[in-house]
Design a protein around this motif. Structure first.
Motif, PDB file in Angstrom:
ATOM      1  N   GLU A  97     -30.326 278.796  81.237  1.00 48.94           N
ATOM      2  CA  GLU A  97     -29.846 278.449  82.582  1.00 48.94           C
ATOM      3  C   GLU A  97     -30.721 277.353  83.184  1.00 48.94           C
ATOM      4  N   GLY A  98     -30.116 276.442  83.907  1.00 50.90           N
ATOM      5  CA  GLY A  98     -30.864 275.402  84.596  1.00 50.90           C
ATOM      6  C   GLY A  98     -31.091 274.154  83.751  1.00 50.90           C
ATOM      7  N   GLY A  99     -30.843 274.233  82.449  1.00 50.47           N
ATOM      8  CA  GLY A  99     -31.048 273.080  81.572  1.00 50.47           C
ATOM      9  C   GLY A  99     -29.805 272.214  81.458  1.00 50.47           C
ATOM     10  N   ALA A 100     -29.998 271.040  80.842  1.00 47.67           N
ATOM     11  CA  ALA A 100     -28.893 270.082  80.700  1.00 47.67           C
ATOM     12  C   ALA A 100     -27.759 270.642  79.839  1.00 47.67           C
ATOM     13  N   GLN A 101     -28.125 271.360  78.751  1.00 45.65           N
ATOM     14  CA  GLN A 101     -27.080 271.908  77.877  1.00 45.65           C
ATOM     15  C   GLN A 101     -26.171 272.868  78.629  1.00 45.65           C
ATOM     16  N   MET A 102     -26.818 273.798  79.360  1.00 39.09           N
ATOM     17  CA  MET A 102     -26.012 274.816  80.033  1.00 39.09           C
ATOM     18  C   MET A 102     -25.120 274.192  81.104  1.00 39.09           C
ATOM     19  N   SER A 103     -25.660 273.229  81.855  1.00 37.05           N
ATOM     20  CA  SER A 103     -24.820 272.672  82.922  1.00 37.05           C
ATOM     21  C   SER A 103     -23.671 271.851  82.322  1.00 37.05           C
TER      22      SER A 103
END
Ligand SMILES: [Zn+2]
Length: 243
Positions: A97-103
């Motif tokens: 959560e909070g990282g570029a991949q997840m967003s």
């Protein structure tokens, strides 16, 4: 021989040759982008080869860092057959959560859901996380491509998600176990071109797909033709046709 390669990438020099090969054999290619450039590339390619290439657009987890906002995706996805290759994979960059991949993944799942398009998901080492994100989405047709986690299979089948097997099925006992347990109505075939398969001597390409069907038939104790036909129909259903 007619078959569907349900997950591959068509970029660079070899793309045109592969499309001619597919066109001459009645082969259908579900081609995924991995970033903006390759996604717009498959859209163009599909325009020049309708009925041969079905384009999927998206940002791959390996490209999520530095991809910025994926605002271009909404319009591109509107012209595409679906959204992909998207997903999570902690081997490239942090996938929490909070990282570029997840967003990027959440945003792309949302776009696919809002447009009612099928979604191609890369879930290596993050299968449960991907299932969690998808659980809250409106996407109804999901392909977990090259699913390697046996524990994720029951939940995927329960939800009616498709799973695809590629040339690694020929040598991986784990994939053979997964393939033997998967619901036959939810199994697709793929090559993940341009991935080379070193245990097979480095071969690659959509022409390997019939060998995958042959192995799948053997693993399931079925006839080759029946397995291939059913996988073809499954692919068409995944795309939104009758199948
Ligand atoms: Zn891929």
């Amino acid at each position: 021989m007619r078959f569907v390669d349900s997950h591959l990438h068509l970029d660079g020099e070899e793309a045109k040759d592969l499309v001619s090969f597919a066109a001459s054999g009645g082969v259908l290619l579900l081609a995924c982008g991995v970033d903006r450039r390759t996604s717009l590339g498959v859209l163009e390619l599909a325009k020049s080869a309708p009925g041969v290439v079905r384009p999927f657009v998206g940002v791959h987890p390996s490209e999520a860092e530095g991809a910025g906002e994926v605002d271009w995706l909404q319009e591109a996805a509107g012209q595409a057959s679906g959204v992909g290759e998207v997903g999570l994979d902690p081997s490239y960059s942090p996938a929490g959560e909070g990282g570029a991949q997840m967003s990027a993944f959440r945003r792309q799942v949302e776009v696919a859901g809002s447009l009612g398009k099928p979604l191609q998901v890369h879930s290596r080492m993050a299968e449960m996380k991907c299932l969690e994100v998808l659980a809250g989405s409106r996407v109804s047709r999901v392909l977990l491509h090259w699913l390697e986690n046996e524990e994720a299979l029951p939940e995927a089948m329960e939800r009616g998600y498709y799973v695809s097997f590629g040339p690694a099925l020929l040598y991986s006992k784990k994939l053979q176990r997964i393939a033997s347990r998967a619901d036959p109505a939810l199994v697709l075939l793929e090559s993940d071109t341009p991935v080379p398969y070193s245990p097979l001597g480095g071969v690659w390409g959509p022409m390997l797909v019939p060998s995958v069907a042959f192995k799948l038939a053997e693993v399931r104790g079925e006839r080759f033709g029946d397995t291939l036909d059913r996988c073809n129909q499954n692919s068409l259903r995944f795309l939104g046709g009758k199948g």
